[in-house]
Design a protein around this motif. Sequence first.
Motif, PDB file in Angstrom:
ATOM      1  N   GLY A 589      -3.669   2.274 -17.248  1.00  0.00           N
ATOM      2  CA  GLY A 589      -4.877   1.677 -17.026  1.00  0.00           C
ATOM      3  C   GLY A 589      -5.935   3.004 -17.046  1.00  0.00           C
ATOM      4  O   GLY A 589      -5.371   4.036 -16.732  1.00  0.00           O
ATOM      5  N   THR A 590      -7.225   2.371 -16.807  1.00  0.00           N
ATOM      6  CA  THR A 590      -8.170   3.524 -16.947  1.00  0.00           C
ATOM      7  C   THR A 590      -8.085   4.463 -15.618  1.00  0.00           C
ATOM      8  O   THR A 590      -8.626   5.254 -15.360  1.00  0.00           O
ATOM      9  CB  THR A 590      -9.578   2.985 -17.016  1.00  0.00           C
ATOM     10  N   ASP A 591      -7.667   3.571 -14.627  1.00  0.00           N
ATOM     11  CA  ASP A 591      -7.695   3.998 -13.219  1.00  0.00           C
ATOM     12  C   ASP A 591      -6.264   4.775 -12.879  1.00  0.00           C
ATOM     13  O   ASP A 591      -6.004   5.073 -11.676  1.00  0.00           O
ATOM     14  CB  ASP A 591      -8.014   2.880 -12.037  1.00  0.00           C
ATOM     15  N   GLY A 592      -5.569   4.959 -14.017  1.00  0.00           N
ATOM     16  CA  GLY A 592      -4.103   5.498 -13.649  1.00  0.00           C
ATOM     17  C   GLY A 592      -3.126   4.790 -13.338  1.00  0.00           C
ATOM     18  O   GLY A 592      -2.054   5.132 -12.841  1.00  0.00           O
ATOM     19  N   GLU A 593      -3.481   3.374 -13.320  1.00  0.00           N
ATOM     20  CA  GLU A 593      -2.174   2.407 -12.769  1.00  0.00           C
ATOM     21  C   GLU A 593      -1.219   2.142 -13.888  1.00  0.00           C
ATOM     22  O   GLU A 593      -1.680   1.830 -15.116  1.00  0.00           O
ATOM     23  CB  GLU A 593      -2.763   1.044 -12.436  1.00  0.00           C
ATOM     24  N   LEU A 594      -0.053   2.477 -13.582  1.00  0.00           N
ATOM     25  CA  LEU A 594       1.164   2.131 -14.521  1.00  0.00           C
ATOM     26  C   LEU A 594       1.603   0.586 -14.495  1.00  0.00           C
ATOM     27  O   LEU A 594       1.914   0.420 -13.078  1.00  0.00           O
ATOM     28  CB  LEU A 594       2.283   3.410 -14.253  1.00  0.00           C
ATOM     29  N   SER A 595       1.718  -0.081 -15.476  1.00  0.00           N
ATOM     30  CA  SER A 595       2.431  -1.381 -15.300  1.00  0.00           C
ATOM     31  C   SER A 595       3.574  -1.352 -16.259  1.00  0.00           C
ATOM     32  O   SER A 595       3.431  -1.010 -17.553  1.00  0.00           O
ATOM     33  CB  SER A 595       1.209  -2.530 -15.764  1.00  0.00           C
ATOM     34  N   PHE A 596       4.607  -2.062 -15.601  1.00  0.00           N
ATOM     35  CA  PHE A 596       6.070  -1.945 -16.382  1.00  0.00           C
ATOM     36  C   PHE A 596       5.982  -3.482 -16.927  1.00  0.00           C
ATOM     37  O   PHE A 596       5.799  -4.407 -16.285  1.00  0.00           O
ATOM     38  CB  PHE A 596       6.935  -1.765 -15.643  1.00  0.00           C
ATOM     39  N   TRP A 597       6.392  -3.671 -18.325  1.00  0.00           N
ATOM     40  CA  TRP A 597       6.247  -4.984 -18.876  1.00  0.00           C
ATOM     41  C   TRP A 597       7.826  -5.253 -19.681  1.00  0.00           C
ATOM     42  O   TRP A 597       8.415  -4.193 -20.059  1.00  0.00           O
ATOM     43  CB  TRP A 597       5.495  -5.111 -19.799  1.00  0.00           C
ATOM     44  N   LYS A 611       5.922 -10.033 -18.932  1.00  0.00           N
ATOM     45  CA  LYS A 611       6.051 -10.123 -17.577  1.00  0.00           C
ATOM     46  C   LYS A 611       5.805  -8.851 -17.065  1.00  0.00           C
ATOM     47  O   LYS A 611       6.682  -7.910 -17.216  1.00  0.00           O
ATOM     48  CB  LYS A 611       7.230 -10.671 -17.169  1.00  0.00           C
ATOM     49  N   CYS A 612       4.886  -8.721 -15.976  1.00  0.00           N
ATOM     50  CA  CYS A 612       4.906  -7.631 -15.208  1.00  0.00           C
ATOM     51  C   CYS A 612       5.912  -7.308 -14.150  1.00  0.00           C
ATOM     52  O   CYS A 612       6.105  -7.974 -13.404  1.00  0.00           O
ATOM     53  CB  CYS A 612       3.516  -7.261 -14.807  1.00  0.00           C
ATOM     54  N   THR A 613       6.691  -6.161 -14.374  1.00  0.00           N
ATOM     55  CA  THR A 613       7.943  -6.067 -13.109  1.00  0.00           C
ATOM     56  C   THR A 613       7.522  -5.081 -12.244  1.00  0.00           C
ATOM     57  O   THR A 613       8.292  -4.833 -11.169  1.00  0.00           O
ATOM     58  CB  THR A 613       9.156  -5.712 -14.010  1.00  0.00           C
ATOM     59  N   GLY A 614       6.263  -4.480 -12.116  1.00  0.00           N
ATOM     60  CA  GLY A 614       6.038  -3.484 -11.155  1.00  0.00           C
ATOM     61  C   GLY A 614       4.851  -2.585 -11.684  1.00  0.00           C
ATOM     62  O   GLY A 614       4.250  -2.742 -12.778  1.00  0.00           O
ATOM     63  N   ARG A 615       3.998  -2.267 -10.524  1.00  0.00           N
ATOM     64  CA  ARG A 615       3.021  -1.249 -10.590  1.00  0.00           C
ATOM     65  C   ARG A 615       3.193   0.099  -9.830  1.00  0.00           C
ATOM     66  O   ARG A 615       3.687  -0.104  -8.692  1.00  0.00           O
ATOM     67  CB  ARG A 615       1.488  -2.048 -10.297  1.00  0.00           C
ATOM     68  N   VAL A 616       2.509   0.942 -10.494  1.00  0.00           N
ATOM     69  CA  VAL A 616       2.444   2.245  -9.671  1.00  0.00           C
ATOM     70  C   VAL A 616       0.930   2.814  -9.683  1.00  0.00           C
ATOM     71  O   VAL A 616       0.449   3.013 -10.834  1.00  0.00           O
ATOM     72  CB  VAL A 616       3.469   3.205 -10.113  1.00  0.00           C
ATOM     73  N   LYS A 617       0.278   2.969  -8.488  1.00  0.00           N
ATOM     74  CA  LYS A 617      -1.047   3.341  -8.627  1.00  0.00           C
ATOM     75  C   LYS A 617      -1.006   5.079  -8.471  1.00  0.00           C
ATOM     76  O   LYS A 617      -0.746   5.487  -7.485  1.00  0.00           O
ATOM     77  CB  LYS A 617      -1.752   2.698  -7.489  1.00  0.00           C
TER      78      LYS A 617
END
Length: 1361
Positions: A589-597, A611-617
């Motif tokens: 993401g633009t804010d550096g958030e990682l999303s795993f799909w 389906k999103c399995t996790g996020r890392v800010k």
Amino acid sequence: MLQLLHTYTGSPYTGLQHLVLPKETLLLYPSFDSIIILNARTLSFVRALAVWEAFPGALHAAEAIKCISIDPGMRLIVASMGSRIASWSLSDVQGDAWRVYSSLLLPEDQPITTIDCKSGLLALGTLSSLSVYTLILENDLPTWSLKWSLPLAGLSRLRFSPSLMYIASTSTKDNTVRIFLTTSGNQSQQIRHPRPVTDMHWKQSETSSRDDLTLYTTTSDATLRVFLPVLDAPQHLQLHASLDIFSALPFSVASEVTESRVFWLSREIMSKALLAALAETALNTEDGRYKRVCEIQDEHWDLFLRVLSDGSLVLQAVANIDRRPPTLLKQFTLLQSSPSTVPQLPGHLYILPNPAAPGTLTLVTSSPVTSYALSPIPFFDARREGLSLVSRGEVNLYHNQQDDRRPPSSLVRFVRTADGEAVAALKEDGTVEIWTIHKRHRMPERLTTLKPNASHKVDCVVVFDKGEHFVTYSESLGRVSLYTSRSLANPVSAEVSHLVTLFAITSERDADSITLVGITSKSTMILVKVTQPSHSAAAATDSWLNVASETDLPLKIKPTMIVPVDPMGWSGTFAKKIAGEHDYLVSVGTDGELSFWRIDSNGLEAPVNWKCTGRVKTQRQNIAMAACSSAKKTVLVCPVEGGQELTIWDSTESEFSSGLEYLHKLSVDDPILDLDWTATPDGQSILAVGFSHHIDILCQERMTYFDETPGWGICHTIDLSRSIPHQIRDSIWLRGGSFLVGTGQLMSLFGEESSKVHGGEEESLFEYAARHNGPLDDYHPQMTLQCLLWGKLTTLELVKKSFINLAHNLARTRDIHHWTPVPFEEFLKKDDVAKASNFGHRPQRSLLFSVREAADESEEEEFSPTLVEGLKDKLSEQPLPHLTPNEMESLLVLLQTTLEIESQRRALDSNGLRYVISMRVFYIYNRRLSNSTSPPSPGSNGSPKSRRPHRRERLRYRDMIWAFHSESQDLLLSTSVGSCDGGKMCWPDARALGVYIWLRSQETMKSHLEVMARNQYMAGDNRDPVACSLFYFALGKVKLVHGLWRQAAWHKEQATMLKFLNNNFSEPRWRTAALKNAFALLSKRRFEYAAAFFLLGGSLKDAVNVCLRNLQDFQLAIALVRVVEGDDSPILWDILTTTVIPIAFREGNRWLASWAFWMLRRRDLSVRILITPLRDLAAAWDSKIIEIGEPHYDDPSLALLFSQLKLKTLQAAKGTSEISGRTEFNFVLQIARVFCRMGCHALALDLVRTWSFARPSTAVHDSPTLRPPPSPLATRFALEPAMRRRSSILIDMDILSAPPTRTGSPDPRVPNQGPTSSGEGEVMQQAESGDLVARKAGMGRLLKSAKQDVQVPEFSMDAFF
């Protein structure tokens, strides 16, 4: 580890050059804009030279090197490209380094067609002239000076004669060999030939020192002619012999030969090899083979080798060439080999010396470049072993026809299959090369090449099915096309929108189909389903492409980047077979958030649900590069001020871990160009970070107490700066840990040589990764220390077993691969089972005399001083492999520590034992470093963790807190004193051990401070009263200090101090005088003495400020306050509030903060600080915390302290009730992950098996139904079952006025699952909220019961009757 196995340089399109060095012979040939240098024997790559090193402007020129020449005397390499001449010389200092020597630039309309360089003379042929230059030095700078030039068109070949008096030339305009004088350029002779001349050589006469001209020419009909002078015209060449196919073979045989080539074997090279072979042979002088070789050598025959079209060799000899006066030449055939001696008819053949074995020769043919080992004696005897294949290069890598001289474009990127069995190379001009991994020798082999055409070029490529099929995308056509590698005709195509990236994902449900994911510039995903054609199909017509759907990720804001998850971990030999187990994509993401799909339950069938399995800010901005491994480790590259920032993130983010595992800032001078992941068989991730001329290989490093490791470390570096001048364009991992690097037009394969790895000579990359981040051996010091700290098997039994087992293994063999470990089940035993097991192994004694029975003699050897000393001696003499110096020192320290605490363990509680263990390790460790003479550990060679250990200044606060919560403080104090030098503790020792942090009794502190003051005074030979004044003044013993000054006759301040201390300091006048002296001492920077005078003047606050601000020693300030005013002192509370707690928050030290809160009577916060995020707790704390450092949850002992404190007092129980069950559950999982990161997998398993989530709760006694086991998410009420197991709980809070420590439940840190998983987040939030409400209600009932008055009846004897 990773060695250069092969460099794919392409097949030469011209002849070869060679340079003989003392240790090896080099082969050189042009390859487009570079000169390739190989070892002539093995054809191993040595290095490449580029013309743009001398002419930087030619870096992107679309020209190829036309010709090269070697000056063997000066060891120069000269090359021409267009109208440019560049030369390199071999360094005299660094024997393997080539440096640019000189350059020459001609007019652009005069491209160079041929060159020759000998002894500082350079002959140049252009399209219209012949020129000769001489090398001169101008201001120590070598330059080429024109000697003469003459017009001559179409020069194709130039050769200096051995004496440099003549130059022979050939031209594309005619079949004439022209000979010119080097001095003037005048033509001395023309020699016409019936056919075009393909090669020519001057021969150096061995019998005369004069320039006896001998010239060999070869024409296109494979006829070699010998030109010699005659007596009456010694400078004029005449034809003396001609060797054609009919002179070598009978007419009937020669007439059936369709094609042949003839080559001259240098007489000089052959003569040296024959002499060496005769000297080495053990043949009898009467042996026919010996006589034949002697005859060749003695008669000075010139040898010529003819290669026939069937691969057979015919060796011819010509005698009397060097005889003076000239006589008739004799030519005859020496031998003919069987067919297929060489696989194909070579265009060039060279006989080269072998400096490593002078009695053998190297025969090199091209193209392709092939080297053979030639043994003269068996070869001249026509035996098969006389010529053996050594190495063979690749076949015509870039060109399908010899006359196609267009230079290929540079590499853009590599794309491999999911399992690394095939790789596609995409070039700048759109060329696609498909390479597949050979099944036997595991080397890439080119399968096919797709050339671009005028209508379109390839912009993206995806390869699958072991390289049998591949899909290309052309931006100009807006089309994806499916090809079969065996036939590039009739591809199947489908039109798609404009794509930026194209990659493949595999569905476990449908192994026959591949789904392509195309990412558009708007981050929209286009899914294209590929049905693979059958393997029997000759083309791709049996397959089809279907644009399945166009979809977006369920995100509110479009991501800036979408990258695939590397599939290596679940592909190939160690594939995971569970469907839907892995993620496919990572969005940034633009804010550096990682999303795993990953794909939802519908699979890849339309419509596709992500389906999103996790996020890392990550909080990173402007992410430039990203890549994700199979284990969901994500590497990011972000621009920062002055360079780039490389970070590695774990996908598991919680309140206990931000996910950040590694951070490194790099200089802007060498930016990161490439990232690529691979997976080991045990699921670990290895990262390759590519720069301009080197690649760093990073693997995860084990967390350790003994080395400060950054989480990830560089385990290997591939440096190409000394061998290849081109910039690295791309690199990629292949199957089995092989690594392919693309530089310009070259490809280099790195990997492990199987003979070295299987033979145990060298550790493989995967073995290195497993050793540095896998489970530890039971004897490893980190495993041993954690067992001691966690008190497994009554604290010492398991450690003793490990050391006894280590001694037995060392006595049996030094090979660690054959050692027998302690059974894994031993780590999982409960203490009661361990005690019963140990009780069963106690020595059997007779009932009468209580002595050991004779049957006990065969029992296992006990842990004894003898065993420990013997084990220490063995380990000191020969350290264990794979242990760093720090780890080796720590193992020896723990051996000694375990032996010393064995005798004290029954008198100490568990916390006291932990303190003693850490203290012993601290002192023995520093003592060993002071007297260390042990050799370096073998495991430290070349390891990035092989830093030498350094002395520690103090115990960790963790170890001090163990002593603070111990009930054996008197014994701990005496043990601490005994560990100091001479058994006398001074303030540096007390500060190092944190004595005045962990002591609780004020009387003990006072008595110990007096002892320590005496030790301070007695230390050294001077007996200086200044050294002890601070402590004695804190104790109020002014008269004692006055008496000490009477004995200090040597001190210059004696008279002044005796007079001053004789006053009554209870009077305000003299207190004011003491304070004035204190300020005077401050101005003289005598800080400690100034603090003493502040105490003398009755200003404890000022003395504390000196300790804090000037001495930077808050421990000394705490010691003074606790001795003078006790633990209820407002000054102490101010120190804790304004100094200690801010330090703890700034350093992220939860141990120090927990102790400070405990001292402040905020034991609820003392418990919460162990688990609660620092920012949340800082908001609950009254004082303002400005700076909060990186939170540390990397110490497993945090869980141990939390388990002890959470129900120790009523305040602690209140703080525990403020921690949600999910938070505690996540905390235990985090500590288990830390155990695994430390290599203590057995302890991690034991932790999650035995952790009790029981907490204060209200039991409902009316229901007889059985309750399920406690769950971290189940609703619990305060304080009932846990309190039954505790004999008492300390009431340490005001029931009526206790403020809440938590205003409300924070939002649960559950990753947002997107639209498809929002319900799950709501359920989790409700569960946590219900858990918190229930625990607060239960806590209220506990407080209510604690407030009730207890009516105790008066004692009456009547009650007993």
